[in-house]
Design an enzyme around this catalytic site. Structure first.
Site, PDB file in Angstrom:
ATOM      1  N   ASP A  23       0.848  -1.189   0.000  1.00  0.00           N
ATOM      2  CA  ASP A  23       0.000   0.000   0.000  1.00  0.00           C
ATOM      3  C   ASP A  23       0.885   1.240   0.000  1.00  0.00           C
ATOM      4  O   ASP A  23       1.495   1.573   1.009  1.00  0.00           O
ATOM      5  CB  ASP A  23      -0.902  -0.043   1.240  1.00  0.00           C
ATOM      6  N   ASN A  25      -0.118   4.457  -0.577  1.00  0.00           N
ATOM      7  CA  ASN A  25      -0.723   5.729  -0.148  1.00  0.00           C
ATOM      8  C   ASN A  25      -1.432   5.616   1.204  1.00  0.00           C
ATOM      9  O   ASN A  25      -2.189   6.500   1.600  1.00  0.00           O
ATOM     10  CB  ASN A  25      -1.695   6.249  -1.215  1.00  0.00           C
ATOM     11  N   ASP A  27      -3.908   3.862   2.485  1.00  0.00           N
ATOM     12  CA  ASP A  27      -5.363   3.796   2.646  1.00  0.00           C
ATOM     13  C   ASP A  27      -5.814   2.391   3.035  1.00  0.00           C
ATOM     14  O   ASP A  27      -7.009   2.111   3.108  1.00  0.00           O
ATOM     15  CB  ASP A  27      -6.084   4.254   1.376  1.00  0.00           C
ATOM     16  N   ASP A  31      -1.807  -1.192  -4.127  1.00  0.00           N
ATOM     17  CA  ASP A  31      -2.089  -0.451  -5.351  1.00  0.00           C
ATOM     18  C   ASP A  31      -0.966  -0.645  -6.362  1.00  0.00           C
ATOM     19  O   ASP A  31       0.060  -1.279  -6.075  1.00  0.00           O
ATOM     20  CB  ASP A  31      -2.296   1.031  -5.036  1.00  0.00           C
ATOM     21  N   ASP A 202      -9.045 -15.495 -17.076  1.00  0.00           N
ATOM     22  CA  ASP A 202      -9.897 -16.044 -16.037  1.00  0.00           C
ATOM     23  C   ASP A 202     -10.976 -16.915 -16.676  1.00  0.00           C
ATOM     24  O   ASP A 202     -11.545 -16.561 -17.708  1.00  0.00           O
ATOM     25  CB  ASP A 202     -10.541 -14.876 -15.266  1.00  0.00           C
ATOM     26  N   GLU A 271      -6.911 -20.172 -17.531  1.00  0.00           N
ATOM     27  CA  GLU A 271      -7.364 -20.958 -16.377  1.00  0.00           C
ATOM     28  C   GLU A 271      -8.485 -21.881 -16.841  1.00  0.00           C
ATOM     29  O   GLU A 271      -9.471 -21.431 -17.415  1.00  0.00           O
ATOM     30  CB  GLU A 271      -7.878 -20.026 -15.281  1.00  0.00           C
TER      31      GLU A 271
END
Length: 541
Positions: A23, A25, A27, A31, A202, A271
């Site tokens: 992370d 930033n 929060d 990211d 996916d 997948e």
């Protein structure tokens, strides 16, 4: 002859789940800039590529696998500029970048679906799979959702049902409509033009459905513990002949391959989850005109026996032809391998030997973030769960949150993942003790074992590209030969807590393995495999 310009053959792909990686930033959510900041770490592992789990605009009902905009970054992960910087950083580090493509379904908040559900005669009315109710108002057929219950959801606007193989907020796109196929391929090309090197697809066998909506037959035998089977989920009781793995899928994969062939050195890994996964893998990768690689869930079950490993490998080898497999023993959807296969016992030693086994098999490899630390499954209470799958099937199935908790970079309260007091999932105390900072200075750590053996793999072409011939197995021991050009290697794996003694049946030269790995040795006319060890040796041609 293996084409070495095809970087993906024998490549090791590191899966990053951005929400839980780093992370930047503060929060509480990982990211894209966080991934970029940790690029040195990823490159130091010795992997070849990164696979980024979804970061697209999404309401996050299924944490990014419900896409509301295929061509943008969700603000919680950053911006398109952040993505471009990530690509540039990865390429500067010699790493390829693959991104998840969730093409089977979108979010119900995607503009395509918003328009489709608005009426029966709009421009996108048949971009999704709509069907009338039966005369008594019930669902059109017996198809079931992977996440439980019927695969149909009633929409009061159209007064019809729409198909969803997963959450009811994830409506399935109608690939029988050529406009849908064109639109989906346009979104793929958007990312190719931004410089991505490939895609993880996916649910790659779900794109097409039976247009007649025929009922699936029941399975003749339902065996708990077999691939994808949990008796608490009714999905396991059907033979899924009509709701997925349809023959029309092949044509779409060929269209997709034609697009990627316009962008040299790009690749796909699909997948595949179905009752005939290994056969489907072969069909989807043969002929070099469809997918480049596939992986199945066959090594993502609870069966850690070497008999199962050998059977899986030999089954796919028998039908693969010129296709190419990709293997994984962990990802964002399954219990972490140390817990699933190792019951959290002798975790460090088991992490190393499972890794060595995986990286010695024929094919490319996907490694899930945290496996290189030997992380066990995190334990969460029901109140801490956010995964809709886990919430629906608690307590028999605890969901996917336990393998998605934040990556521990430091052995601190927040694990160095964030400076926030509220990470999106709680840090697990057992995992914090295995933090990167704890393992960096320990030459015997799982992290160093991964780095060391990845170097061994890179410096031995037979491990990356060679053919494979199995020699012996029991439940805990496996031996095989990998051969490529003038290099012939013998590999023996012992996944048990006891020594394994094997007869020495041919002359070999034992190769020295790095100190972080437990190595086997030759004693007279026997091969000695200590607990959780690997023997790597060269053989005469």
């Amino acid at each position: 002859m293996t084409n070495h310009s095809e970087w993906w053959r024998g490549a090791v792909i590191y899966q990053v789940y951005p929400r839980s990686f780093f992370d930047s930033n503060n929060d509480g959510i990982g990211d894209l800039p966080g991934v970029t900041q940790k690029m040195d770490y990823i490159a130091a592992l010795g992997v070849d590529a990164i696979w980024l789990s979804p970061f697209f605009t999404s309401p996050m009902k299924d944490f990014g696998y419900d896409v509301a905009d295929y061509c943008n970054v969700d603000p919680i992960f950053g911006t398109l500029d952040d993505f471009d910087q990530l690509i540039q950083s990865a390429h500067n580090h010699g790493l390829k970048v693959m991104i998840d493509q969730v093409l089977n379904h979108s979010s119900d908040q995607h503009p395509w679906f918003v328009e489709s559900r608005s009426s029966h005669n709009n421009d996108k009315a048949d971009w999704y799979i709509w069907a009338d109710a039966k005369p008594d108002g019930t669902v059109p057929n017996n198809w079931l959702s992977v996440f439980g219950g019927p695969a149909w959801h009633w929409d009061s606007r159209r007064r019809q049902y729409y198909l969803h193989n997963f959450l009811d907020s994830q409506p399935d796109l109608n690939f029988h409509n050529p406009d849908v196929v064109d639109a989906v391929l346009d979104t793929v090309e958007f990312w190719l033009q931004r410089g991505v090197d490939g895609f993880r697809l996916d649910t790659a066998n779900y794109y097409y459905h039976d247009v007649e909506l025929r009922n699936n037959p029941p399975k003749e035998e339902v065996v708990e513990g077999s691939i994808g089977v949990r008796l608490d989920n009714p999905y396991a009781y059907q033979l899924h002949l009509y709701d997925k793995s349809r023959p029309e899928n092949i044509g779409f994969l060929q269209r997709l391959r034609q697009l990627l062939d316009q962008y040299p050195n790009t690749t796909t890994v699909g997948e595949v989850g179905c009752d005939f996964a290994l056969e489907t893998m072969a069909a989807y990768t043969q002929g070099q005109d469809k997918l480049h690689m596939c992986y199945s869930f066959d090594l993502l079950t609870h069966d850690a026996s070497m008999k199962h490993i050998r059977n899986t490998m030999e089954t796919i080898e028998a039908g693969l032809g010129d296709g190419w497999p990709c293997w994984s023993i962990g990802n964002h959807d399954v219990e972490r391998v140390v817990t699933r296969w190792g019951q959290n016992q002798d975790a460090i030693a088991k992490s190393k030997v499972y890794m060595a086994m995986l990286l010695s098999l024929r094919g490319s490899v996907c490694l899930y973030q945290g496996e290189e630390l030997g992380l066990p499954e995190a334990e969460l209470s029901f109140e801490q769960l956010v995964d809709p799958f886990g919430i629906a099937f608690w307590p028999e199935f605890k969901g996917r949150d336990g393998c998605r908790t934040p990556m521990p970079w430091e052995n601190t309260e927040l694990g160095g993942f964030t400076q926030s007091s509220q990470p999106w999932l709680p840090m697990d105390e057992k995992q914090r003790a295995l933090a990167v900072s704890e393992q960096e200075g320990n030459r015997d750590s799982v992290l160093h074992a991964y780095r060391d053996f990845l170097h061994v793999r890179r410096t031995h072409p037979a491990l990356c590209y060679g053919d494979i011939e199995f020699l012996y197995n029991d439940d805990t021991t496996l031996t095989f030969v990998r051969q490529y050009q003038e290099q012939r290697l013998f590999i023996a794996i012992n996944t048990a807590a006891q020594d394994k003694i094997l007869p020495l049946e041919q002359a070999l030269t034992v190769l020295t393995l790095p100190e972080a790995l437990n190595s086997g040795y030759v004693d007279g006319n026997t091969i000695v495999l200590p607990p959780y060890s690997i023997l790597l040796a060269s053989l005469p041609l």
